[in-house]
Enzyme design. Sequence first.
Site, PDB file in Angstrom:
ATOM      1  N   GLY A  44      58.553  43.497  52.418  1.00  0.00           N
ATOM      2  CA  GLY A  44      57.427  44.427  52.350  1.00  0.00           C
ATOM      3  C   GLY A  44      56.991  44.716  50.925  1.00  0.00           C
TER       4      GLY A  44
ATOM      5  CG  ASP B  99      64.203  44.035  65.128  1.00  0.00           C
ATOM      6  OD1 ASP B  99      64.114  45.193  64.668  1.00  0.00           O
ATOM      7  OD2 ASP B  99      63.668  43.684  66.191  1.00  0.00           O
TER       8      ASP B  99
ATOM      9  CB  THR C  51      53.933  51.401  56.488  1.00  0.00           C
ATOM     10  OG1 THR C  51      53.607  50.018  56.670  1.00  0.00           O
ATOM     11  CG2 THR C  51      55.347  51.536  55.971  1.00  0.00           C
TER      12      THR C  51
ATOM     13  CG  ASP D 147      52.498  61.707  50.419  1.00  0.00           C
ATOM     14  OD1 ASP D 147      52.850  60.714  51.086  1.00  0.00           O
ATOM     15  OD2 ASP D 147      51.351  61.798  49.926  1.00  0.00           O
TER      16      ASP D 147
ATOM     17  CE1 TYR E 281      54.737  55.944  57.828  1.00  0.00           C
ATOM     18  CE2 TYR E 281      53.677  57.755  56.663  1.00  0.00           C
ATOM     19  CZ  TYR E 281      54.479  56.630  56.652  1.00  0.00           C
ATOM     20  OH  TYR E 281      55.023  56.193  55.466  1.00  0.00           O
TER      21      TYR E 281
ATOM     22  CE  LYS F  35      59.180  56.962  56.236  1.00  0.00           C
ATOM     23  NZ  LYS F  35      59.984  55.725  56.057  1.00  0.00           N
TER      24      LYS F  35
ATOM     25  CD1 TRP G 134      49.019  59.313  49.118  1.00  0.00           C
ATOM     26  CD2 TRP G 134      47.349  59.258  47.626  1.00  0.00           C
ATOM     27  NE1 TRP G 134      48.149  60.331  49.419  1.00  0.00           N
ATOM     28  CE2 TRP G 134      47.120  60.319  48.521  1.00  0.00           C
ATOM     29  CE3 TRP G 134      46.437  59.029  46.596  1.00  0.00           C
ATOM     30  CZ2 TRP G 134      45.994  61.141  48.414  1.00  0.00           C
ATOM     31  CZ3 TRP G 134      45.337  59.863  46.490  1.00  0.00           C
ATOM     32  CH2 TRP G 134      45.112  60.901  47.394  1.00  0.00           C
TER      33      TRP G 134
HETATM   34  N1  LIG Z   1      52.653  52.601  51.718  1.00  0.00           N
HETATM   35  C1  LIG Z   1      52.623  53.877  51.325  1.00  0.00           C
HETATM   36  O1  LIG Z   1      51.573  54.393  50.875  1.00  0.00           O
HETATM   37  C2  LIG Z   1      53.860  54.733  51.393  1.00  0.00           C
HETATM   38  C3  LIG Z   1      53.816  56.037  50.885  1.00  0.00           C
HETATM   39  C4  LIG Z   1      54.978  56.817  50.904  1.00  0.00           C
HETATM   40  C5  LIG Z   1      56.157  56.292  51.446  1.00  0.00           C
HETATM   41  N2  LIG Z   1      56.159  55.022  51.963  1.00  0.00           N
HETATM   42  C6  LIG Z   1      57.409  54.522  52.525  1.00  0.00           C
HETATM   43  O2  LIG Z   1      57.870  53.440  51.712  1.00  0.00           O
HETATM   44  C7  LIG Z   1      58.608  52.511  52.511  1.00  0.00           C
HETATM   45  C8  LIG Z   1      58.102  51.096  52.280  1.00  0.00           C
HETATM   46  O3  LIG Z   1      56.734  51.044  52.633  1.00  0.00           O
HETATM   47  P1  LIG Z   1      55.797  49.809  52.258  1.00  0.00           P
HETATM   48  O4  LIG Z   1      54.529  50.399  51.791  1.00  0.00           O
HETATM   49  O5  LIG Z   1      56.537  48.826  51.423  1.00  0.00           O
HETATM   50  O6  LIG Z   1      55.537  49.202  53.703  1.00  0.00           O
HETATM   51  P2  LIG Z   1      55.364  47.691  54.196  1.00  0.00           P
HETATM   52  O7  LIG Z   1      54.763  46.842  53.145  1.00  0.00           O
HETATM   53  O8  LIG Z   1      54.674  47.834  55.519  1.00  0.00           O
HETATM   54  O9  LIG Z   1      56.858  47.230  54.409  1.00  0.00           O
HETATM   55  C9  LIG Z   1      57.587  47.540  55.557  1.00  0.00           C
HETATM   56  C10 LIG Z   1      58.424  46.337  55.864  1.00  0.00           C
HETATM   57  O10 LIG Z   1      59.195  46.624  57.043  1.00  0.00           O
HETATM   58  C11 LIG Z   1      59.264  45.432  57.792  1.00  0.00           C
HETATM   59  N3  LIG Z   1      59.593  45.709  59.181  1.00  0.00           N
HETATM   60  C12 LIG Z   1      58.780  46.129  60.172  1.00  0.00           C
HETATM   61  N4  LIG Z   1      59.477  46.234  61.324  1.00  0.00           N
HETATM   62  C13 LIG Z   1      60.758  45.875  61.035  1.00  0.00           C
HETATM   63  C14 LIG Z   1      61.935  45.767  61.802  1.00  0.00           C
HETATM   64  N5  LIG Z   1      61.958  46.094  63.107  1.00  0.00           N
HETATM   65  N6  LIG Z   1      63.064  45.338  61.195  1.00  0.00           N
HETATM   66  C15 LIG Z   1      63.064  45.012  59.880  1.00  0.00           C
HETATM   67  N7  LIG Z   1      61.965  45.086  59.108  1.00  0.00           N
HETATM   68  C16 LIG Z   1      60.831  45.517  59.683  1.00  0.00           C
HETATM   69  C17 LIG Z   1      57.897  44.823  57.658  1.00  0.00           C
HETATM   70  O11 LIG Z   1      57.956  43.441  57.966  1.00  0.00           O
HETATM   71  P3  LIG Z   1      56.751  42.721  58.786  1.00  0.00           P
HETATM   72  O12 LIG Z   1      55.515  43.097  58.048  1.00  0.00           O
HETATM   73  O13 LIG Z   1      57.124  41.293  58.705  1.00  0.00           O
HETATM   74  O14 LIG Z   1      56.806  43.312  60.160  1.00  0.00           O
HETATM   75  C18 LIG Z   1      57.606  45.072  56.184  1.00  0.00           C
HETATM   76  O15 LIG Z   1      58.092  43.998  55.404  1.00  0.00           O
HETATM   77  C19 LIG Z   1      58.466  53.018  53.954  1.00  0.00           C
HETATM   78  O16 LIG Z   1      59.617  53.754  54.289  1.00  0.00           O
HETATM   79  C20 LIG Z   1      57.266  53.929  53.915  1.00  0.00           C
HETATM   80  O17 LIG Z   1      57.319  54.920  54.918  1.00  0.00           O
HETATM   81  C21 LIG Z   1      55.050  54.230  51.928  1.00  0.00           C
END
Ligand SMILES: NC(=O)c1ccc[n+]([C@@H]2O[C@H](COP(=O)([O-])OP(=O)(O)OC[C@H]3O[C@@H](n4cnc5c(N)ncnc54)[C@H](OP(=O)(O)O)[C@@H]3O)[C@@H](O)[C@H]2O)c1
Length: 280
Positions: free
Chosen positions: A10, A36, A62, A102, A125, A129, A150
């Site tokens: 991710g 998974d 996400t 956040d 969501y 979380k 963000w």
């Molecule tokens: N994005 C934001 O703005 C934001 C803000 C605050 C906090 N966060 C937190 O930061 C963390 C990382 O977010 P990110 O932005 O890097 O999200 P991301 O790019 O969507 O990464 C999430 C990863 O989880 C994988 N995934 C999904 N289902 C899965 C499963 N069952 N088993 C194993 N892997 C799985 C996805 O793989 P596939 O795509 O191949 O399914 C993807 O590689 C999360 O905890 C999120 O809540 C994000």
Amino acid sequence: MRILVTGAGGMLGRDVVRAAEFVNHEVIALEHSDLDVTDAPRVQRAVTRAAPDAVINCAAWTDVDGAEANPRPAERLNATAAGTVAAAAAYVGAPVVHPSTDYVFDGESRRPYIESDTPHPLSVYGATKLAGEHQVAAANPQHFVVRSSWLFGANGRNFVETMLRLGRELGEVVVVRDQVGCPTYTGHLADALVRLLDGDDHGLHHIAAGGACSWFEFAVEIFEQAGVECRTLSCTTEEFPRPARRPAYSVLGTERDYAFYLPDWQNGLRSYLAERAVAR
Ligand SMILES: NC(=O)c1ccc[n+]([C@@H]2O[C@H](COP(=O)([O-])OP(=O)(O)OC[C@H]3O[C@@H](n4cnc5c(N)ncnc54)[C@H](OP(=O)(O)O)[C@@H]3O)[C@@H](O)[C@H]2O)c1
């Protein structure tokens, strides 16, 4: 240190792998197709077999709007599986780093949210979380639950890319001005997540970019720094409704004595654009 990273494919996961390797940790990077995290017996086997010194769980649901129509799978991944990963780490005596958001807050505050503030998510969501934070804390006493905000990084779809694409294609964008947060570069956050493991300051941490802005102000800065001519107009959240409610104000502060302060969001954007330029 040997670090096992889940969700390693991710946006944040890839930067976490890179940050850990950069400081010479041994990294076991497991992407979704490798593991998974909703498959509890496999998680237990994978973690036991790898015997890591630490686990960083970057796997998550996400899709904020998509979670409204899919609460069960979002809950399974963000809450139940978060607890499973944390418990598997605890079983081998390893701490777990678990990113959160956040969006656990309702945005009613007028000063930055600190760790002891009461969460009140507005969206599915955010609720999943928050449930994940609780499951992680209950499953592993050596937990670092890290709320950030963000995110944008080189390995995922993000607001910066959306703005640059729309700006170039249309020459005009309309962006909401009444949601304020801390746009955080995943390269900066990933370094902090890895460095957390050098200490034992377990518990809840707020780690996000310095400063704060609205999505509109962020868009203006993106076009400015990227040198893209684009007319940037603003609107209210009411004028641009989405399936999931977002907090109007979700700036993260910290009350920790030994806190991680990341560079400000403009600096994060500069680093991101520089990384992007090298990659192209
Ligand atoms: N994005 C934001 O703005 C934001 C803000 C605050 C906090 N966060 C937190 O930061 C963390 C990382 O977010 P990110 O932005 O890097 O999200 P991301 O790019 O969507 O990464 C999430 C990863 O989880 C994988 N995934 C999904 N289902 C899965 C499963 N069952 N088993 C194993 N892997 C799985 C996805 O793989 P596939 O795509 O191949 O399914 C993807 O590689 C999360 O905890 C999120 O809540 C994000």
